[in-house]
Design a protein around this motif. Sequence first.
Motif, PDB file in Angstrom:
ATOM      1  N   PHE A   7     -11.143   7.366 -21.747  1.00 51.73           N
ATOM      2  CA  PHE A   7     -11.739   6.544 -20.692  1.00 51.73           C
ATOM      3  C   PHE A   7     -11.353   7.085 -19.318  1.00 51.73           C
ATOM      4  CE2 PHE A   7     -10.792   3.187 -17.602  1.00 51.73           C
ATOM      5  CZ  PHE A   7     -12.063   2.647 -17.412  1.00 51.73           C
TER       6      PHE A   7
ATOM      7  N   LEU B   1     -13.750   9.025 -16.452  1.00 53.07           N
ATOM      8  CA  LEU B   1     -13.881   8.390 -15.148  1.00 53.07           C
ATOM      9  C   LEU B   1     -13.521   9.370 -14.035  1.00 53.07           C
ATOM     10  CD1 LEU B   1     -14.462   5.805 -13.552  1.00 53.07           C
ATOM     11  CD2 LEU B   1     -12.055   5.178 -13.853  1.00 53.07           C
TER      12      LEU B   1
ATOM     13  N   TYR C  30     -21.744   5.552 -15.886  1.00 50.21           N
ATOM     14  CA  TYR C  30     -20.395   5.421 -16.437  1.00 50.21           C
ATOM     15  C   TYR C  30     -19.477   4.760 -15.415  1.00 50.21           C
ATOM     16  CZ  TYR C  30     -16.059   6.471 -18.887  1.00 50.21           C
ATOM     17  OH  TYR C  30     -14.853   6.354 -19.535  1.00 50.21           O
ATOM     18  N   ARG C  31     -19.572   5.178 -14.152  1.00 50.77           N
ATOM     19  CA  ARG C  31     -18.752   4.558 -13.110  1.00 50.77           C
ATOM     20  C   ARG C  31     -19.107   3.079 -12.935  1.00 50.77           C
ATOM     21  NH1 ARG C  31     -20.090   6.238  -8.494  1.00 50.77           N
ATOM     22  NH2 ARG C  31     -21.506   7.951  -9.007  1.00 50.77           N
TER      23      ARG C  31
ATOM     24  N   SER D 168     -17.400   1.164 -15.513  1.00 46.17           N
ATOM     25  CA  SER D 168     -15.941   1.272 -15.495  1.00 46.17           C
ATOM     26  C   SER D 168     -15.276   0.481 -14.385  1.00 46.17           C
ATOM     27  CB  SER D 168     -15.520   2.746 -15.334  1.00 46.17           C
ATOM     28  OG  SER D 168     -16.009   3.555 -16.375  1.00 46.17           O
TER      29      SER D 168
ATOM     30  N   PRO E 296     -17.720   2.855 -21.319  1.00 45.80           N
ATOM     31  CA  PRO E 296     -16.386   2.420 -20.879  1.00 45.80           C
ATOM     32  C   PRO E 296     -15.925   1.137 -21.562  1.00 45.80           C
ATOM     33  CG  PRO E 296     -17.767   3.008 -18.999  1.00 45.80           C
ATOM     34  CD  PRO E 296     -18.655   2.990 -20.202  1.00 45.80           C
TER      35      PRO E 296
ATOM     36  N   LEU F  95     -12.490   0.907 -23.763  1.00 45.27           N
ATOM     37  CA  LEU F  95     -11.424  -0.029 -23.400  1.00 45.27           C
ATOM     38  C   LEU F  95     -11.105  -0.991 -24.543  1.00 45.27           C
ATOM     39  CD1 LEU F  95     -12.426  -0.811 -19.711  1.00 45.27           C
ATOM     40  CD2 LEU F  95     -10.361   0.372 -20.479  1.00 45.27           C
TER      41      LEU F  95
END
Length: 398
Positions: free
Chosen positions: A208, A212, A234-235, A238, A311, A315
């Motif tokens: 992860f 990032l 993705y950001r 996240s 993400p 997590l």
Amino acid sequence: MRGTDARAGTAGEVFWVFLRLGLTSFGGPVAHLGYFRDALVQRRRWLTDAAYADIVALCQFLPGPASSQVGMALGLRRAGIAGMLAAWVAFTMPSAVVLVAFAFGVATWGDLDGAGWLLGLKAAAVAVVAQAVLGMAKSLTPDAPRATIAAAGMIVVLLVPSTWVQVAVIVAGGLVGLACLRAPQAEADDVLAFPLSRRTGAVCLGLFALLLAGLPVLAALTGDPTVGLVDLFYRAGSLVFGGGHVVLPLLESETVTTGLVGHDTFLAGYGAAQAVPGPLFTFAGFLGASTTVGPTGLVGAALALLAIFLPAALLVLGVLPFWDRLRRVRPARNALLGINAVVVGILAAALYDPVFTQGVTSAAALALAVAVFIAQTRWKVPAWAAVIGAGVIGQIVL
């Protein structure tokens, strides 16, 4: 687990349960938690209310779509990684398919704000969330100290509406629980285990962080639009706490401001996203299919959806292997009593705004919400049937 069905399930079982939820779970992330509790805690008894509350409390801390993460965790616990994947696909697929189809112009719904069936679904969501809040309050705030913690959390969140305030309130609830509450000793059968090793969890947390930090660098170095698209979503998945509505400003700035998606297109897709069940994060599929630069269409939609949910999955896989041991330590259990109580308060605040304020817009809508509540709590009508019925009635009378 005492009083619950602790046997291992199958990925197929998880898929069909979550597909039904994905087709009928209208109303946003808080409502989703109500649907999950009704289907999996009350009806199928896959886990206890307390265990479910612990999962919800954990996912409130994690960035990303909280309801999707809860669904992933439940699928993982029931049938391993295959169950987690089945839960995500089934819960996400209905709204993703509709929104991608809408991006291609297949589904043309016009102005959704006044649609009677949508108003009926929003009214039904009020009943679903109210039932969940009352049920969780009964088991998680049974005494004066915890009821006070819940009320205080609700008041703060209502008066200072901010995602970061919610996170701060959860932390404060944990600190109050640690200092003032005393949890009973954990019972031997009070286990919230997941079929993952801690080494696997550590690898997922490392991956992860690597993605990032590494995707923006890779996108800048290569200038590849495909890498840039993956990095963007993705950001977004996240760095955002609080779920779907909170991610919208970030997505707008990253897509509309940069020219990837037109402003009118963005607004049209957002309107459609309000009318579909399931997680609002599937709006990423609409945006990926609508981009004007780089991968678009089905390829863009698939990349956007995978990137924004990845993400959350990493997590969940990274944290859950450590969660059962932590929650069984006495100080952690004390803190969890406070956290679970304050989560009830946060859900109660969300019941008012946005669920009630958007769902009860007339006397008829209030009547429909009350009817759905009675149908579920007294007549034991399944949530999916009550929601569909509310949509039909709403189309006729609202």
